[in-house]
Motif scaffolding. Structure first.
Motif, PDB file in Angstrom:
ATOM      1  N   PRO A 128       6.983 -25.866  48.699  1.00 47.54           N
ATOM      2  CA  PRO A 128       6.690 -26.052  47.275  1.00 47.54           C
ATOM      3  C   PRO A 128       5.207 -26.389  47.074  1.00 47.54           C
ATOM      4  CG  PRO A 128       8.689 -27.234  47.896  1.00 47.54           C
ATOM      5  CD  PRO A 128       8.054 -26.775  49.165  1.00 47.54           C
ATOM      6  N   HIS A 129       4.603 -25.806  46.032  1.00 49.28           N
ATOM      7  CA  HIS A 129       3.190 -26.083  45.802  1.00 49.28           C
ATOM      8  C   HIS A 129       2.850 -26.054  44.323  1.00 49.28           C
ATOM      9  CE1 HIS A 129       3.802 -21.796  46.749  1.00 49.28           C
ATOM     10  NE2 HIS A 129       2.787 -21.509  45.974  1.00 49.28           N
ATOM     11  N   ILE A 130       1.849 -26.862  43.996  1.00 50.79           N
ATOM     12  CA  ILE A 130       1.320 -27.015  42.641  1.00 50.79           C
ATOM     13  C   ILE A 130      -0.142 -26.582  42.668  1.00 50.79           C
ATOM     14  CG2 ILE A 130       0.633 -28.722  40.903  1.00 50.79           C
ATOM     15  CD1 ILE A 130       3.058 -30.397  41.755  1.00 50.79           C
ATOM     16  N   ILE A 131      -0.583 -25.878  41.641  1.00 50.23           N
ATOM     17  CA  ILE A 131      -2.003 -25.513  41.540  1.00 50.23           C
ATOM     18  C   ILE A 131      -2.722 -26.553  40.687  1.00 50.23           C
ATOM     19  CG2 ILE A 131      -3.652 -23.832  40.631  1.00 50.23           C
ATOM     20  CD1 ILE A 131      -1.670 -21.635  41.297  1.00 50.23           C
ATOM     21  N   PHE A 132      -3.853 -27.047  41.200  1.00 52.50           N
ATOM     22  CA  PHE A 132      -4.734 -27.923  40.418  1.00 52.50           C
ATOM     23  C   PHE A 132      -6.055 -27.187  40.248  1.00 52.50           C
ATOM     24  CE2 PHE A 132      -7.933 -31.355  40.061  1.00 52.50           C
ATOM     25  CZ  PHE A 132      -7.414 -32.038  38.970  1.00 52.50           C
ATOM     26  N   VAL A 133      -6.293 -26.691  39.030  1.00 50.21           N
ATOM     27  CA  VAL A 133      -7.541 -25.991  38.741  1.00 50.21           C
ATOM     28  C   VAL A 133      -8.603 -27.049  38.497  1.00 50.21           C
ATOM     29  CG1 VAL A 133      -8.722 -24.293  37.317  1.00 50.21           C
ATOM     30  CG2 VAL A 133      -6.260 -24.077  37.723  1.00 50.21           C
ATOM     31  N   ASN A 134      -9.454 -27.236  39.489  1.00 48.79           N
ATOM     32  CA  ASN A 134     -10.470 -28.283  39.479  1.00 48.79           C
ATOM     33  C   ASN A 134     -11.758 -27.775  38.826  1.00 48.79           C
ATOM     34  OD1 ASN A 134     -11.575 -30.789  40.101  1.00 48.79           O
ATOM     35  ND2 ASN A 134     -12.193 -30.186  42.161  1.00 48.79           N
ATOM     36  N   LYS A 135     -12.679 -28.693  38.598  1.00 47.18           N
ATOM     37  CA  LYS A 135     -14.019 -28.361  38.078  1.00 47.18           C
ATOM     38  C   LYS A 135     -13.946 -27.619  36.748  1.00 47.18           C
ATOM     39  CE  LYS A 135     -15.892 -28.053  42.770  1.00 47.18           C
ATOM     40  NZ  LYS A 135     -16.726 -27.288  43.734  1.00 47.18           N
ATOM     41  N   MET A 136     -13.011 -28.044  35.892  1.00 44.78           N
ATOM     42  CA  MET A 136     -12.893 -27.391  34.586  1.00 44.78           C
ATOM     43  C   MET A 136     -14.118 -27.616  33.714  1.00 44.78           C
ATOM     44  SD  MET A 136     -10.249 -25.503  34.125  1.00 44.78           S
ATOM     45  CE  MET A 136     -10.193 -25.386  32.338  1.00 44.78           C
ATOM     46  N   ASP A 137     -14.982 -28.569  34.093  1.00 43.85           N
ATOM     47  CA  ASP A 137     -16.231 -28.764  33.364  1.00 43.85           C
ATOM     48  C   ASP A 137     -17.231 -27.653  33.666  1.00 43.85           C
ATOM     49  OD1 ASP A 137     -16.299 -29.683  35.985  1.00 43.85           O
ATOM     50  OD2 ASP A 137     -17.888 -31.139  35.578  1.00 43.85           O
ATOM     51  N   ARG A 138     -16.895 -26.802  34.640  1.00 49.01           N
ATOM     52  CA  ARG A 138     -17.791 -25.685  34.984  1.00 49.01           C
ATOM     53  C   ARG A 138     -17.111 -24.336  34.761  1.00 49.01           C
ATOM     54  NH1 ARG A 138     -19.550 -28.110  40.917  1.00 49.01           N
ATOM     55  NH2 ARG A 138     -19.560 -30.304  40.262  1.00 49.01           N
ATOM     56  N   ALA A 139     -16.057 -24.325  33.957  1.00 52.06           N
ATOM     57  CA  ALA A 139     -15.290 -23.092  33.766  1.00 52.06           C
ATOM     58  C   ALA A 139     -16.116 -22.052  33.017  1.00 52.06           C
ATOM     59  CB  ALA A 139     -14.008 -23.401  33.008  1.00 52.06           C
ATOM     60  N   ASN A 140     -16.132 -20.845  33.559  1.00 54.51           N
ATOM     61  CA  ASN A 140     -16.821 -19.727  32.904  1.00 54.51           C
ATOM     62  C   ASN A 140     -15.833 -18.780  32.224  1.00 54.51           C
ATOM     63  OD1 ASN A 140     -19.426 -20.513  33.779  1.00 54.51           O
ATOM     64  ND2 ASN A 140     -19.011 -19.635  35.801  1.00 54.51           N
ATOM     65  N   ASN A 141     -14.536 -19.027  32.454  1.00 58.53           N
ATOM     66  CA  ASN A 141     -13.511 -18.144  31.899  1.00 58.53           C
ATOM     67  C   ASN A 141     -12.525 -18.968  31.081  1.00 58.53           C
ATOM     68  OD1 ASN A 141     -13.991 -17.031  35.029  1.00 58.53           O
ATOM     69  ND2 ASN A 141     -14.175 -15.479  33.446  1.00 58.53           N
ATOM     70  N   GLN A 162       0.282 -27.685  31.692  1.00 54.92           N
ATOM     71  CA  GLN A 162      -0.625 -28.279  30.715  1.00 54.92           C
ATOM     72  C   GLN A 162      -1.418 -27.184  30.015  1.00 54.92           C
ATOM     73  OE1 GLN A 162      -3.181 -30.506  33.313  1.00 54.92           O
ATOM     74  NE2 GLN A 162      -2.025 -32.416  33.074  1.00 54.92           N
ATOM     75  N   TYR A 163      -1.956 -27.545  28.868  1.00 53.39           N
ATOM     76  CA  TYR A 163      -2.953 -26.704  28.222  1.00 53.39           C
ATOM     77  C   TYR A 163      -4.198 -27.560  28.042  1.00 53.39           C
ATOM     78  CZ  TYR A 163      -4.966 -22.993  25.457  1.00 53.39           C
ATOM     79  OH  TYR A 163      -5.778 -21.968  25.024  1.00 53.39           O
ATOM     80  N   PRO A 164      -5.325 -27.176  28.640  1.00 50.56           N
ATOM     81  CA  PRO A 164      -6.510 -28.033  28.567  1.00 50.56           C
ATOM     82  C   PRO A 164      -7.126 -28.044  27.180  1.00 50.56           C
ATOM     83  CG  PRO A 164      -7.020 -25.997  29.721  1.00 50.56           C
ATOM     84  CD  PRO A 164      -5.535 -25.995  29.474  1.00 50.56           C
ATOM     85  N   ILE A 165      -7.667 -29.188  26.791  1.00 54.02           N
ATOM     86  CA  ILE A 165      -8.425 -29.310  25.555  1.00 54.02           C
ATOM     87  C   ILE A 165      -9.899 -29.336  25.932  1.00 54.02           C
ATOM     88  CG2 ILE A 165      -8.893 -30.753  23.537  1.00 54.02           C
ATOM     89  CD1 ILE A 165      -6.080 -31.907  23.809  1.00 54.02           C
ATOM     90  N   MET A 166     -10.629 -28.327  25.449  1.00 58.07           N
ATOM     91  CA  MET A 166     -12.037 -28.182  25.797  1.00 58.07           C
ATOM     92  C   MET A 166     -12.902 -28.435  24.567  1.00 58.07           C
ATOM     93  SD  MET A 166     -11.649 -27.197  29.016  1.00 58.07           S
ATOM     94  CE  MET A 166     -13.312 -26.664  29.467  1.00 58.07           C
ATOM     95  N   GLN A 167     -14.044 -29.050  24.787  1.00 58.19           N
ATOM     96  CA  GLN A 167     -15.044 -29.198  23.726  1.00 58.19           C
ATOM     97  C   GLN A 167     -16.317 -28.537  24.252  1.00 58.19           C
ATOM     98  OE1 GLN A 167     -15.493 -33.137  22.236  1.00 58.19           O
ATOM     99  NE2 GLN A 167     -17.161 -32.618  20.837  1.00 58.19           N
ATOM    100  N   GLY A 168     -16.536 -27.294  23.841  1.00 62.37           N
ATOM    101  CA  GLY A 168     -17.595 -26.511  24.447  1.00 62.37           C
ATOM    102  C   GLY A 168     -17.197 -26.206  25.888  1.00 62.37           C
ATOM    103  N   GLU A 169     -18.043 -26.597  26.841  1.00 63.18           N
ATOM    104  CA  GLU A 169     -17.739 -26.388  28.252  1.00 63.18           C
ATOM    105  C   GLU A 169     -17.128 -27.621  28.897  1.00 63.18           C
ATOM    106  OE1 GLU A 169     -21.224 -25.086  30.226  1.00 63.18           O
ATOM    107  OE2 GLU A 169     -21.316 -23.155  29.194  1.00 63.18           O
ATOM    108  N   ALA A 170     -16.940 -28.687  28.122  1.00 65.73           N
ATOM    109  CA  ALA A 170     -16.439 -29.949  28.672  1.00 65.73           C
ATOM    110  C   ALA A 170     -14.929 -30.052  28.488  1.00 65.73           C
ATOM    111  CB  ALA A 170     -17.127 -31.126  27.991  1.00 65.73           C
ATOM    112  N   LEU A 171     -14.238 -30.537  29.539  1.00 67.50           N
ATOM    113  CA  LEU A 171     -12.813 -30.827  29.444  1.00 67.50           C
ATOM    114  C   LEU A 171     -12.664 -32.223  28.857  1.00 67.50           C
ATOM    115  CD1 LEU A 171      -9.852 -30.004  30.274  1.00 67.50           C
ATOM    116  CD2 LEU A 171     -10.247 -31.325  32.359  1.00 67.50           C
TER     117      LEU A 171
END
Length: 685
Positions: A128-141, A162-171
């Motif tokens: 079993p595995h979970i994905i953790f999308v890290n570095k969302m403060d640097r997301a280009n997509n 989850q659904y991330p809440i972004m403000q510009g490029e910042a999580l």
């Protein structure tokens, strides 16, 4: 929501590509749970993981690190695994002992392919595995684009949790898709609940529907509710997540910034609520009926300067106690590890990952029990075939006697290393998974065992053969001194044999012109000459026949006939058109289909002969290419293959045959062999 019963422990591996932030996530997990009071950083070299000298010198994980902590009455053991593909064996060996894995990745669509081999291993083993999308403060997509890219490399459905809440490029926060509650991140504190942002309601609903539809594929009751537009209760959604994650049917996805501790607490909550308990994992391993017999398995072996040998083990069943005899070996102390720190324990219960000291002659992957005969050996990760080599020699000749012992310990720590004493080139060759992998091994030899090594590229074990037969080659050895002299006289026929036939010797002597007792000397003389032929290499695929000769009743001896045979070979072999042979390997290359044409060009450019390629049956989007590749072209093949395939291309090999070296290349090899340098292409003679 009703109170959920929580199991006492979880064993979780942290895995992912190089530079995805795994060690940073471990620091955050330990900090948030109170195991450490201050977070370290990879740049400063003071993290709990990556604590070895070799890891800190390179700012990268080179071996697994264990760390224990507690959160909401649940004991966690995290195993931080290397991300560099050259240390994948470490990761695979550790993964077979955990209950779940966190796959850490970056929100970069062009790098998702680097996850493919890891996902395949997890799914092959049903971990079993979970994905953790890290570095969302640097997301280009956009988050949807990231999810869609990840779906292309996962054979299991992805379930956005989850659904991330972004403000510009910042999580700045997230929406929990199970509870539909929104949260705002605060540095150094748990996230604060806030009203669901109006501008994200439509996107949140779409993401939640995706999650529910993925879960409904495995739950008919949930599917019925969705078809009837009935909102399922949170308890049912969590139950489905737990069941389907535990069976490796779905992969939940979380988002965060580990460096700022964003997303770490929701991740911990999910591990407690949804990841399988150790008991569930043990049941899936089918450990047998005798529940009272302790069973453990070695996940990693360390040799420490102070404590000697330490084995990191998963206790699958029963209780381990101090001094217990396992596989006939009395274990030393039991320890809980957190990086380099060790906490002494009196016992270890089923479901724990602990370290045992002084388990001599016990190796990584071994199944441990007090009654080994009655316990079935547990499956272990397959050892990766080495693909890169260096010839090594101690800088100080006095150290040669302790080299084999030190390398033996090195191989216990890292089973993806191998070594050989090459019979043709007389070199000690250290094999591994790449240049960095071998440099780390050499650093350990220097640091742990005071064995500084000099290195060079291994010599190619060239051979030579002949293309033309010659008959009645005369060889005579006559030596006269005081007393008895020496006399031997032979005639030899020399002819080539088909490739792979080796060496054949026979005699057709008539009338006793060479007495029987001297014929073995003739064969010995021929064999000795063939060990270093006219081109300077061992000779293969040759037949020699003793046809005639003469002897002296007093002066002849076996030694004299051996010298006569050597003289005949010395005369005859250059007349047989000797030619140089090189070893050829059969290689099997696995590559993503989008890089197949590049790999075919790579093989052809290295004098490879393509035998064919086909889709990998159980790996969608991947091809397997089979080819013949001269060993002289193999040395840095893995380096270029990885550079052409985003680091995920791999190959296995086995020796296949010898073939003639092209004339121009043969001239270069012979020039190097004759100028006394040898370098990488001589045979050291």
């Amino acid at each position: 929501m009703q109170e959920k019963v929580k199991s006492g422990s979880r064993n979780v591996a942290i895995v992912g590509p190089y530079l995805s932030g795994k060690t940073t996530l471990l620091e955050s997990l330990l900090f948030v749970t109170g195991a450490i009071s201050r977070k370290g950083s990879c740049k400063e070299g003071n993290t709990v993981g990556d604590s070895s000298t070799e890891a800190r010198a390179r700012n990268m994980s080179v071996e697994v690190s264990a760390a224990s902590t507690k959160y909401e009455d649940t004991n966690f053991t995290f195993i931080d695994c290397p991300g560099n593909v050259e240390f994948a064996q470490e990761t695979y060996n550790a993964l077979i002992g955990v209950d779940a894995a966190i796959v850490v990745c970056e929100p970069a669509n062009d790098r998702v392919l680097t996850l493919a081999p890891l996902f395949k291993f997890l799914d092959d083993w049903e971990i079993p595995h979970i994905i953790f999308v890290n570095k969302m403060d640097r997301a280009n997509n956009h988050v949807i684009e990231v999810l869609n890219a990840l779906k292309t490399v996962s054979s299991r459905p992805l379930v956005p949790h989850q659904y991330p809440i972004m403000q510009g490029e910042a999580l700045t926060g997230f929406i929990d898709l199970v509870s539909e509650q929104a949260y705002l991140y605060h540095s150094g504190a748990p996230a604060q609940q806030i009203p669901l942002p109006e501008e994200l309601k439509a996107e949140e609903r779409a993401a939640r529907e995706d999650m529910l539809e993925a879960l409904a594929d495995f739950d008919d009751h949930l599917l019925e509710k969705l078809l009837e537009d009935i909102e399922p209760p949170q308890e049912e959604i969590l139950k489905d997540l737990k069941l389907e994650l535990g069976a490796d049917l779905v992969v939940p996805v979380f988002f965060g910034v580990a460096e700022q501790d964003y997303g770490v607490r929701p991740l911990l909550e999910a591990l407690i609520q949804e990841a399988p308990e150790p008991e569930t994992t043990a049941q899936r391993r089918q450990l047998g009926q005798n529940v009272n017999t302790p069973i453990a398995q070695v996940l990693k072996t360390y040799y420490t300067p102070q404590g000697g040998k330490i084995s990191l083990v998963r206790v699958w069943r029963g209780t381990l106690t101090d001094g217990m005899v396992l596989n006939g070996v009395r274990a030393g102390g039991i320890y809980r590890l957190t990086g380099q720190q060790q906490k002494l324990l009196r016992k270890a219960e089923a479901g724990e990952i602990v370290a045992l000291s002084r388990l001599d002659n016990i190796y990584t992957g071994d199944t441990l029990s007090i009654d080994k005969e009655s316990v079935k050996e547990l499956p272990k990760a397959e050892s990766l075939r080495p693909v890169y080599a260096l010839a090594i020699a101690p800088e100080h000749r006095k150290d040669e006697v302790k080299l084999s012992s030190a390398i033996g310990k090195l191989l216990e720590e890292d089973p993806s290393l191998a070594w050989e004493q090459h019979g043709d080139t007389h070199e000690v060759i250290l094999w591994g998974q790449g240049e960095i992998h071998l440099q780390v091994a050499l650093d350990r030899l220097r640091r742990k065992y005071n064995l500084p090594m000099s290195t060079h590229m291994p010599q190619v074990a060239y051979k030579e053969t002949i293309r033309k037969p010659v008959d009645s080659i005369h060889g005579r050895y006559k030596h006269q001194s005081g007393g008895h002299g020496q006399f031997g006289d032979v005639y030899l026929d020399i002819k080539p044999l088909p490739r792979g036939e080796g060496f054949n010797f026979k005699q057709t002597i008539v009338g006793g012109v060479v007495p029987k007792q001297y014929i073995p000397g003739v064969e010995t003389g021929v064999r000795e000459f063939l060990s270093n032929g006219p081109l300077g290499f061992p000779v293969v695929d040759v037949a020699v026949t003793l046809t005639n000769g003469s002897y002296h009743s007093v002066d002849s001896s076996e030694q004299a006939f051996k010298q006569a045979a050597r003289a005949a070979m010395q005369t005859g072999m250059p007349k047989c058109k000797p030619t140089l042979l090189e070893p050829v390997l059969q290689v099997k290359v696995n590559t993503p289909s989008e890089f197949t044409s590049k790999v075919l060009q790579l093989l052809s450019g290295r004098r490879g002969q393509i035998l064919g390629y086909e889709a990998v049956g159980n790996w969608q989007g991947w091809d397997s290419i089979t080819a013949y590749l001269p060993k002289a072209e193999m040395q840095d093949f893995i380096v270029e293959l990885r550079s052409q395939t985003l680091g995920v291309g791999s190959f296995s090999w086995e020796y296949d045959h010898l073939q003639e070296v092209p004339d121009k290349l043969a001239d270069r090899v012979l020039a190097m062999n004759g100028d006394g340098n040898g370098n990488s292409n001589g045979n050291g003679k």
